[in-house]
Structures are given as C-alpha cells and as structure tokens.
Design a protein around this motif. Structure first.
Motif, PDB file in Angstrom:
ATOM      1  N   ASN A 157       0.869  -1.175   0.000  1.00 41.17           N
ATOM      2  CA  ASN A 157       0.000   0.000   0.000  1.00 41.17           C
ATOM      3  C   ASN A 157       0.908   1.229   0.000  1.00 41.17           C
ATOM      4  N   ARG A 158       1.159   1.766  -1.169  1.00 48.62           N
ATOM      5  CA  ARG A 158       2.113   2.872  -1.305  1.00 48.62           C
ATOM      6  C   ARG A 158       1.644   4.138  -0.576  1.00 48.62           C
ATOM      7  N   LEU A 159       0.344   4.396  -0.607  1.00 47.47           N
ATOM      8  CA  LEU A 159      -0.175   5.579   0.078  1.00 47.47           C
ATOM      9  C   LEU A 159       0.018   5.447   1.582  1.00 47.47           C
ATOM     10  N   SER A 160      -0.251   4.262   2.109  1.00 43.54           N
ATOM     11  CA  SER A 160      -0.065   4.015   3.534  1.00 43.54           C
ATOM     12  C   SER A 160       1.393   4.212   3.920  1.00 43.54           C
ATOM     13  N   LEU A 161       2.298   3.731   3.082  1.00 45.48           N
ATOM     14  CA  LEU A 161       3.729   3.889   3.348  1.00 45.48           C
ATOM     15  C   LEU A 161       4.121   5.357   3.390  1.00 45.48           C
ATOM     16  N   LYS A 162       3.600   6.144   2.455  1.00 44.37           N
ATOM     17  CA  LYS A 162       3.930   7.569   2.406  1.00 44.37           C
ATOM     18  C   LYS A 162       3.406   8.296   3.643  1.00 44.37           C
ATOM     19  N   ILE A 163       2.163   7.991   4.005  1.00 45.86           N
ATOM     20  CA  ILE A 163       1.583   8.620   5.190  1.00 45.86           C
ATOM     21  C   ILE A 163       2.377   8.232   6.433  1.00 45.86           C
ATOM     22  N   TRP A 164       2.765   6.952   6.504  1.00 49.17           N
ATOM     23  CA  TRP A 164       3.521   6.471   7.669  1.00 49.17           C
ATOM     24  C   TRP A 164       4.832   7.224   7.830  1.00 49.17           C
ATOM     25  N   PHE A 165       5.562   7.439   6.741  1.00 45.59           N
ATOM     26  CA  PHE A 165       6.823   8.172   6.823  1.00 45.59           C
ATOM     27  C   PHE A 165       6.597   9.587   7.343  1.00 45.59           C
ATOM     28  N   LEU A 166       5.505  10.216   6.919  1.00 37.68           N
ATOM     29  CA  LEU A 166       5.220  11.576   7.359  1.00 37.68           C
ATOM     30  C   LEU A 166       4.844  11.637   8.834  1.00 37.68           C
ATOM     31  N   VAL A 167       3.909  10.790   9.252  1.00 41.29           N
ATOM     32  CA  VAL A 167       3.471  10.854  10.650  1.00 41.29           C
ATOM     33  C   VAL A 167       4.559  10.383  11.602  1.00 41.29           C
ATOM     34  N   LYS A 168       5.405   9.457  11.150  1.00 44.80           N
ATOM     35  CA  LYS A 168       6.531   8.999  11.981  1.00 44.80           C
ATOM     36  C   LYS A 168       7.449  10.167  12.308  1.00 44.80           C
ATOM     37  N   GLN A 169       7.657  11.023  11.342  1.00 44.32           N
ATOM     38  CA  GLN A 169       8.530  12.177  11.552  1.00 44.32           C
ATOM     39  C   GLN A 169       7.986  13.080  12.657  1.00 44.32           C
ATOM     40  N   TYR A 170       6.678  13.313  12.644  1.00 40.23           N
ATOM     41  CA  TYR A 170       6.076  14.203  13.632  1.00 40.23           C
ATOM     42  C   TYR A 170       5.842  13.532  14.973  1.00 40.23           C
ATOM     43  N   ASP A 171       5.726  12.211  14.973  1.00 37.46           N
ATOM     44  CA  ASP A 171       5.531  11.481  16.220  1.00 37.46           C
ATOM     45  C   ASP A 171       6.793  11.532  17.080  1.00 37.46           C
ATOM     46  N   GLN A 172       7.949  11.658  16.424  1.00 36.54           N
ATOM     47  CA  GLN A 172       9.241  11.707  17.108  1.00 36.54           C
ATOM     48  C   GLN A 172       9.506  10.448  17.928  1.00 36.54           C
ATOM     49  N   ILE A 173       8.966   9.332  17.477  1.00 42.02           N
ATOM     50  CA  ILE A 173       9.229   8.060  18.122  1.00 42.02           C
ATOM     51  C   ILE A 173      10.636   7.605  17.737  1.00 42.02           C
ATOM     52  N   HIS A 174      11.302   6.881  18.631  1.00 38.81           N
ATOM     53  CA  HIS A 174      12.694   6.499  18.402  1.00 38.81           C
ATOM     54  C   HIS A 174      12.795   5.235  17.548  1.00 38.81           C
ATOM     55  N   TYR A 175      12.417   5.356  16.279  1.00 37.61           N
ATOM     56  CA  TYR A 175      12.536   4.220  15.362  1.00 37.61           C
ATOM     57  C   TYR A 175      13.937   4.133  14.751  1.00 37.61           C
ATOM     58  N   ASP A 176      14.633   5.257  14.725  1.00 36.13           N
ATOM     59  CA  ASP A 176      15.961   5.279  14.113  1.00 36.13           C
ATOM     60  C   ASP A 176      17.025   4.829  15.114  1.00 36.13           C
ATOM     61  N   ALA A 177      16.797   3.673  15.714  1.00 39.21           N
ATOM     62  CA  ALA A 177      17.730   3.132  16.706  1.00 39.21           C
ATOM     63  C   ALA A 177      17.636   1.608  16.689  1.00 39.21           C
ATOM     64  N   LEU A 178      18.649   0.966  17.253  1.00 42.61           N
ATOM     65  CA  LEU A 178      18.633  -0.487  17.355  1.00 42.61           C
ATOM     66  C   LEU A 178      17.684  -0.918  18.470  1.00 42.61           C
ATOM     67  N   SER A 179      17.060  -2.064  18.282  1.00 46.23           N
ATOM     68  CA  SER A 179      16.173  -2.603  19.313  1.00 46.23           C
ATOM     69  C   SER A 179      16.988  -2.956  20.549  1.00 46.23           C
ATOM     70  N   THR A 180      16.347  -2.940  21.711  1.00 48.97           N
ATOM     71  CA  THR A 180      17.009  -3.223  22.967  1.00 48.97           C
ATOM     72  C   THR A 180      16.737  -4.665  23.396  1.00 48.97           C
ATOM     73  N   GLU A 181      17.406  -5.066  24.453  1.00 45.07           N
ATOM     74  CA  GLU A 181      17.209  -6.426  24.976  1.00 45.07           C
ATOM     75  C   GLU A 181      15.766  -6.637  25.419  1.00 45.07           C
ATOM     76  N   GLU A 182      15.151  -5.608  25.981  1.00 41.36           N
ATOM     77  CA  GLU A 182      13.766  -5.712  26.432  1.00 41.36           C
ATOM     78  C   GLU A 182      12.803  -5.979  25.276  1.00 41.36           C
ATOM     79  N   GLU A 183      13.155  -5.498  24.105  1.00 40.73           N
ATOM     80  CA  GLU A 183      12.286  -5.653  22.935  1.00 40.73           C
ATOM     81  C   GLU A 183      12.416  -7.013  22.260  1.00 40.73           C
ATOM     82  N   ALA A 184      13.474  -7.728  22.556  1.00 38.48           N
ATOM     83  CA  ALA A 184      13.812  -8.941  21.807  1.00 38.48           C
ATOM     84  C   ALA A 184      12.664  -9.952  21.743  1.00 38.48           C
TER      85      ALA A 184
END
Length: 216
Positions: free
Chosen positions: A154-181
C-alpha cells in the motif's frame, strides 16, 4: 512535566511559529523564507531545532529548500494529502495523540495485510530479521516497520507512515534493545505463520516499549 516530555510540544510550537511568520510577513508561494539564523534569533531557539522544524515542513510539502539559495514557500495547496496532514499535525498539542494513533493504525493494518496474504507472509525478510534479533541481539527498528509497510503493498499508507513517523518523534531510528527482543521475535515468527492476532498482540507489546522509551 519533565523537560523531555515538553519537547514534542515545543517542536510543534516552533513549526506553528514559523507558519505565523509566513502569514504575518505575507510570504507568497515561491518567495523566500527568513534564513535559519534569522529564525533562530527571532524564535530564540538553536539552529539545529530550526533546521529540524524546516525539514519536517519540507516533508509535508509546505516549503522547499534549494541548495545555495535558501528555503521557499511551496504551493502546498496542490496536495490534498498535505492539507489533511498539516491541519491535524501543525495546530494543537492534541494532534500529537492523533499522529501516534494514525501511525499505529497504519502499522497494524500492514501486519493484518501480511498475515492474510500468504505470499507476503512467506517473504524471506521475516526470517532474516528474526535471525538478526536471535543471533545479533538487535535489529534496526525502522527496518522492521518499513519492511512491513512495503510488504503490505500500500504505497499511500507507506507515504503517510513516513510523514506521521517524523512528527511522532518516536525512536525508530535506533537499534532494538534487549527488552524488545522477545515481543519483536514473536512478531516476526507470527508474521511468517500468518497468525494475525498473535502478531498484533506482540506488535503492541513491542511498540509500547519503544513509545515508553521515547517519552522518558
């Protein structure tokens, strides 16, 4: 409220202040915005913060940057998606919650689509990501999310996701932690097995951890 908890609100406030400057100075489409240095001095924040706010506005198509020339107001009214997103993202603090809910909605939809599509569920990328978690102990969070959105086709969903991710400021640009494994590994396993409910359950556990970290 801690300083870190105030950060998202401050970020959105800066974007709104830049928009106010554009309106007050009656900057027209195609005309140049004040420089980063000028905005930094007027809004009394550092240039890196101004640069990030401008980058986010550029992602929404509100402005455009020309190398060596500066930043200019774009004809954002041509883009219906931009109008919708800017209405909700750039107005109030309540929009932060709207953005987070929207991001999760697209992520859950991608998981459901993969689990209902055998070809998508059998893609080798899930085993590859699982192997990284199992043997290396970590994986880039954004890699997992991006692969899921791409696999949903779903290309539209992907585009929207990239935009809202930027404004959400969630820490996706990082490696997963041991707790997340554990929840992350179970999410990947259940994607391959097409166990939709289990995949969604472990997705929620995984993202709860990431969002908690982003608030701390």
């Amino acid at each position: 409220m801690t300083k870190d908890q105030q950060a998202p609100k401050r970020f959105l406030a800066i974007v709104e202040e830049i928009r106010s400057i554009i309106e007050e100075e009656q900057i027209k489409i195609g005309e140049k915005l004040p420089s980063e240095r000028s905005l930094s001095e007027r809004l009394e924040v550092g240039r890196p913060t101004i640069r990030e706010a401008l980058r986010s506005m550029e992602l929404l198509g509100l402005i455009e940057t020309r190398r060596g020339e500066g930043t200019f107001l774009a004809d954002f009214k041509r883009h219906q998606l931009v109008e919708v997103l800017s209405t909700f993202i750039l107005q109030r603090q309540q929009s932060v919650d709207d953005v987070r809910k929207t991001r999760r909605m697209h992520e859950r939809a991608a998981i459901s689509e993969i689990c209902r599509n055998e070809a998508a569920a059998k893609l080798p990328v899930w085993e590859s990501l699982y192997a990284q978690v199992l043997h290396e102990g970590a994986v880039w969070r954004e890699d997992v999310m991006r692969e899921m959105l791409v696999a949903s086709e779903n290309r539209l969903s992907l585009k929207i996701w990239f935009l809202v991710k930027q404004y959400d400021q969630i820490h996706y640009d990082a490696l997963s932690t041991e707790e997340e494994a554990e929840p992350l590994a179970q999410l990947l396993i259940n994607l391959g097995l097409q166990n939709e409910q289990q995949a969604l359950t472990h997705y929620e556990k995984w993202v709860d951890i990431i969002e908690r970290e982003s608030r701390e």
